[in-house]
Design an enzyme around this catalytic site. Structure first.
Site, PDB file in Angstrom:
ATOM      1  N   TYR A   1       1.131  -1.484   0.007  1.00  9.32           N
ATOM      2  CA  TYR A   1      -0.430  -0.464  -0.397  1.00  9.32           C
ATOM      3  C   TYR A   1       0.610   1.394  -0.412  1.00  9.32           C
ATOM      4  O   TYR A   1       0.472   2.395  -0.084  1.00  9.32           O
ATOM      5  CB  TYR A   1      -0.794   0.199   1.163  1.00  9.32           C
TER       6      TYR A   1
ATOM      7  N   HIS B   1      -0.929 -11.744   2.247  1.00 11.35           N
ATOM      8  CA  HIS B   1      -1.734 -10.539   0.934  1.00 11.35           C
ATOM      9  C   HIS B   1      -2.779 -11.294   0.227  1.00 11.35           C
ATOM     10  O   HIS B   1      -3.955 -10.937   0.349  1.00 11.35           O
ATOM     11  CB  HIS B   1      -1.240  -9.528   0.909  1.00 11.35           C
TER      12      HIS B   1
END
Ligand SMILES: NC(=O)c1ccc[n+]([C@@H]2O[C@H](COP(=O)([O-])OP(=O)(O)OC[C@H]3O[C@@H](n4cnc5c(N)ncnc54)[C@H](OP(=O)(O)O)[C@@H]3O)[C@@H](O)[C@H]2O)c1
Length: 271
Positions: free
Chosen positions: A43, A101
């Site tokens: 991110y 993730h």
């Protein structure tokens, strides 16, 4: 070292909260009372999370911090160096929760290899809790076989009133695994839902707060994101919104399998 034995049920999503504006948004959230920050290697918000946390002056054990190992770092040689880099970037000795993730399609990187590495990261003290994201029931069963039932603290998946994943939800309940609802506001689109709007009007709140209250009443952790103080406050107040059985049923009726995040690397979802 953080002392939360559980995951705070309402957290802050940080996707997109980069740069100075990102730091400001996360600082505002901490000021409002958020105590759970969700970041990821991919991110570009590990630095902003760490910086906002430091500027807040809060004690380390007051804030629950999650990060996620990117799918590009799951190979054995890359996994642990990437975790150490995350700790450096955030500026902490340990994260509260470390997630895989995304599972790797076709086991191009061996499932056992990255799941054992995740456990090793916990054993080495890099993460207090470990968990996964975007895992299916099949992945969860393989993980339980490998690491033992109860080794994982959560599976973070897309859940909101339009995607309630009843099959995965029922499995997770039976396995005692808590789900974390990502993108719980469908990027703000829940504000247009007619049923949520009507319930919100009755309760004197907003459709977003009703959506979050619904998801928490279902037992899920929620991690809505926002950069505006007004929306951050509104979402934080969702913990005080209480829905009747009838209102819960009306929102359950909004499920329509609407999946917003579905990249090519996605597994075959259970829904
Ligand atoms: N594990 C994964 O693969 C995965 C995937 C996606 C997301 N996530 C995590 O989940 C978090 C949340 O997802 P998300 O950020 O994609 O989407 P989201 O939380 O569903 O929606 C965020 C958007 O909704 C708006 N919003 C926030 N509060 C609102 C309110 N009360 N009323 C109306 N609009 C509102 C925000 O705009 P304003 O800024 O204007 O308020 C923002 O644009 C991410 O930040 C990330 O941490 C994880």
């Amino acid at each position: 070292m953080a002392s939360h034995s559980h995951i705070p049920q309402l957290g802050l999503g940080t996707f997109g909260r980069t740069g100075d504006a990102g730091i400001a948004a996360i600082e505002t959230a901490l000021d409002i009372g958020y105590r759970h920050l969700d970041t990821a290697q991919s991110y570009d918000t590990e630095r902003t999370v760490g910086e906002a946390f430091r500027r807040s002056g809060l004690a380390r054990d007051a804030v629950f911090i999650t990060t996620k190992v990117a799918d590009t770092n799951l190979a054995a040689a890359d996994f642990m160096p990437s975790v150490r880099r995350s700790l450096d970037t955030i500026g902490v000795d340990q994260v509260d929760l470390l997630l895989i993730h995304w599972p790797v399609p076709e086991d191009v990187v061996a499932f056992e290899s990255y799941m054992q590495a995740l456990k090793q990261a916990q054993d080495d003290g890099h993460a207090r809790l470990i968990g996964v994201s975007n895992f299916t029931i099949e992945h969860l069963e393989r993980a339980a076989k490998l690491l033992g039932q109860g080794a994982l603290a959560t599976n973070q998946v897309e859940i909101h009133p339009w995607l309630q994943v009843p099959i995965l939800r029922d499995y997770a309940r039976s396995a005692g695994l808590q789900l974390t609802a990502y993108q719980p506001l469908v990027k703000g689109q829940v504000a247009e839902d007619e049923v949520l709007k009507a319930i919100a009007a009755t309760l004197g709140t907003t459709p977003a707060a009703v959506a979050l209250a619904f998801l928490m009443a279902e037992g899920h952790i929620v991690i809505p994101a926002s950069s505006s103080r007004g929306n951050l406050e509104n979402n934080f107040r969702a913990t005080a919104v209480s829905l009747s059985g009838e209102q819960m049923d009306a929102i359950r009726g909004r499920n329509r399998g609407y999946r917003h995040i579905n990249p090519a690397k996605s597994p075959r979802w259970d829904d």
